[in-house]
Design a protein around this motif. Structure first.
Motif, PDB file in Angstrom:
ATOM      1  N   LEU A 106      -3.778 -19.156 -13.490  1.00 33.73           N
ATOM      2  CA  LEU A 106      -2.317 -18.593 -13.513  1.00 33.73           C
ATOM      3  C   LEU A 106      -2.243 -17.238 -13.021  1.00 33.73           C
ATOM      4  O   LEU A 106      -1.182 -16.855 -12.134  1.00 33.73           O
ATOM      5  CB  LEU A 106      -2.034 -18.496 -15.141  1.00 33.73           C
ATOM      6  N   LEU A 107      -3.098 -16.460 -13.322  1.00 35.77           N
ATOM      7  CA  LEU A 107      -2.993 -14.946 -12.629  1.00 35.77           C
ATOM      8  C   LEU A 107      -3.018 -15.112 -11.312  1.00 35.77           C
ATOM      9  O   LEU A 107      -2.456 -14.456 -10.566  1.00 35.77           O
ATOM     10  CB  LEU A 107      -4.731 -14.085 -13.242  1.00 35.77           C
ATOM     11  N   ASN A 108      -4.020 -15.760 -10.576  1.00 33.62           N
ATOM     12  CA  ASN A 108      -4.057 -15.912  -9.007  1.00 33.62           C
ATOM     13  C   ASN A 108      -2.804 -16.591  -8.525  1.00 33.62           C
ATOM     14  O   ASN A 108      -2.222 -16.192  -7.310  1.00 33.62           O
ATOM     15  CB  ASN A 108      -5.447 -16.714  -8.466  1.00 33.62           C
ATOM     16  N   ASP A 109      -2.191 -17.452  -9.282  1.00 35.06           N
ATOM     17  CA  ASP A 109      -0.851 -18.082  -8.689  1.00 35.06           C
ATOM     18  C   ASP A 109       0.256 -17.108  -8.635  1.00 35.06           C
ATOM     19  O   ASP A 109       0.899 -16.795  -7.963  1.00 35.06           O
ATOM     20  CB  ASP A 109      -0.489 -19.315  -9.668  1.00 35.06           C
ATOM     21  N   LEU A 110       0.174 -16.233 -10.151  1.00 28.87           N
ATOM     22  CA  LEU A 110       1.160 -15.289  -9.896  1.00 28.87           C
ATOM     23  C   LEU A 110       1.096 -14.362  -8.954  1.00 28.87           C
ATOM     24  O   LEU A 110       1.958 -13.699  -8.197  1.00 28.87           O
ATOM     25  CB  LEU A 110       1.306 -14.597 -11.516  1.00 28.87           C
ATOM     26  N   ARG A 111      -0.014 -13.801  -8.782  1.00 29.51           N
ATOM     27  CA  ARG A 111      -0.132 -12.859  -7.470  1.00 29.51           C
ATOM     28  C   ARG A 111      -0.072 -13.381  -6.396  1.00 29.51           C
ATOM     29  O   ARG A 111       0.569 -12.551  -5.660  1.00 29.51           O
ATOM     30  CB  ARG A 111      -1.902 -12.324  -7.700  1.00 29.51           C
ATOM     31  N   ALA A 112      -0.218 -14.425  -5.969  1.00 29.02           N
ATOM     32  CA  ALA A 112       0.045 -15.073  -4.628  1.00 29.02           C
ATOM     33  C   ALA A 112       1.403 -15.256  -4.438  1.00 29.02           C
ATOM     34  O   ALA A 112       2.226 -14.666  -3.307  1.00 29.02           O
ATOM     35  CB  ALA A 112      -0.389 -16.338  -4.404  1.00 29.02           C
TER      36      ALA A 112
END
Length: 295
Positions: A285-291
């Motif tokens: 989820l963190l990586n998706d939000l960052r992307a």
């Protein structure tokens, strides 16, 4: 037995050191006695900034001999002795006076300054690594992983460590709140704490009114209480569910929050290990939000 061992001193840690030397003197080797002579003749202020290598040179031995001698005397190493010697300074000597002592003793040699900082940091890491066993970490992790919300409290350098823990735990999937206010505003931040929550208090050496109130409130509502400290483990043992040791700097050369940050890292990694699915979902989820934010 030589008279230097019983020299009077106002520093209780040096008095304790000399008592240990007196008790062990007959069993010490020639090199260990040489180290003891230097240790007993060194002032508290100078001992705080002395490295094992310097003490070895002064005693005509080696840094390894210094460490072995201290271990023979019952210390884990030079770091533990420095922590004990520093305790009266942190509680009775004003910060500006301690700074002046530090500058006087270290001087302006950048190479010396760099060496002292890195050596103290390494010593703190070594001391923190040996201060907490698996059971101590497990006791804290078991309470954190079951908490609905983890409240992390600390002020000043301890606040940096508390904020770091809140961030790391959030990334493992735990809901966290960082308590970085004091006094009037702290009441607003703590009032939602409940029976299914956990409170983590970073308190190296002093029990403030805010800490007292937070621990009392957590106990009243039934929240778990975890203490990360240097000197308060025994004093607060009956008010917390788990205690971890994070030694603070004896000299001011390194950050007071250094060991606390590393203890926080162990806790976060431990929670990821016991709850990997939650940690993986949170990472994705963190990586998706960052992307989506362009990072």
């Amino acid at each position: 037995m030589e008279s230097f061992v019983t020299t009077d001193t106002d520093n209780p840690a040096l008095a304790g050191l000399r008592e240990r030397i007196s008790g062990a003197w007959d069993e010490l080797s020639k090199s260990e006695r040489a180290v003891c002579r230097v240790l007993s003749a060194t002032s508290a202020e100078r001992l705080l900034y002395a490295s094992a290598a310097e003490l070895g040179t002064q005693s005509g031995t080696s840094n390894a001999s210094v460490v072995r001698t201290l271990q023979r005397l019952g210390y884990s190493g030079l770091s533990q002795l420095k922590q004990e010697v520093a305790a009266p300074f942190t509680s009775t000597v004003a910060p500006d006076v301690r700074l002046k002592h530090r500058l006087d003793l270290i001087g302006q040699d950048l190479a010396r300054i760099q060496q002292e900082v890195w050596e103290e940091a390494a010593s703190l890491v070594e001391l923190a690594a040996s201060a907490n066993d698996d059971d101590a970490y497990s006791a804290a992790i078991n309470r954190l992983v079951r908490a609905e919300t983890v409240y992390c409290y600390g002020l000043g350098a301890s606040g940096i460590a508390a904020g770091h823990l809140a961030l790391r735990l959030r990334r493992t999937g735990l809901a966290t709140r960082s308590l970085d206010s004091d006094g009037f505003r702290l009441a607003d931040e703590a009032m939602s704490m409940g029976v299914k929550d956990a409170l983590v208090v970073f308190a190296p050496g002093r029990v403030t009114r805010d800490i007292n109130v937070l621990l009392d409130h957590a106990s009243l509502v039934g929240a778990s209480r975890i203490l990360i400290t240097d000197e308060l483990g025994d004093r607060l043992a009956d008010r917390v569910d788990a205690t971890l040791i994070a030694p603070h700097t004896p000299t001011g050369l390194t950050s007071d929050g250094l060991a606390g940050i590393l203890v926080a890292d162990v806790l976060a990694q431990g929670i990821s290990a016991v709850a990997p699915d939650s940690a993986l979902r949170s990472s994705q989820l963190l990586n998706d939000l960052r992307a989506r934010l362009g990072y």
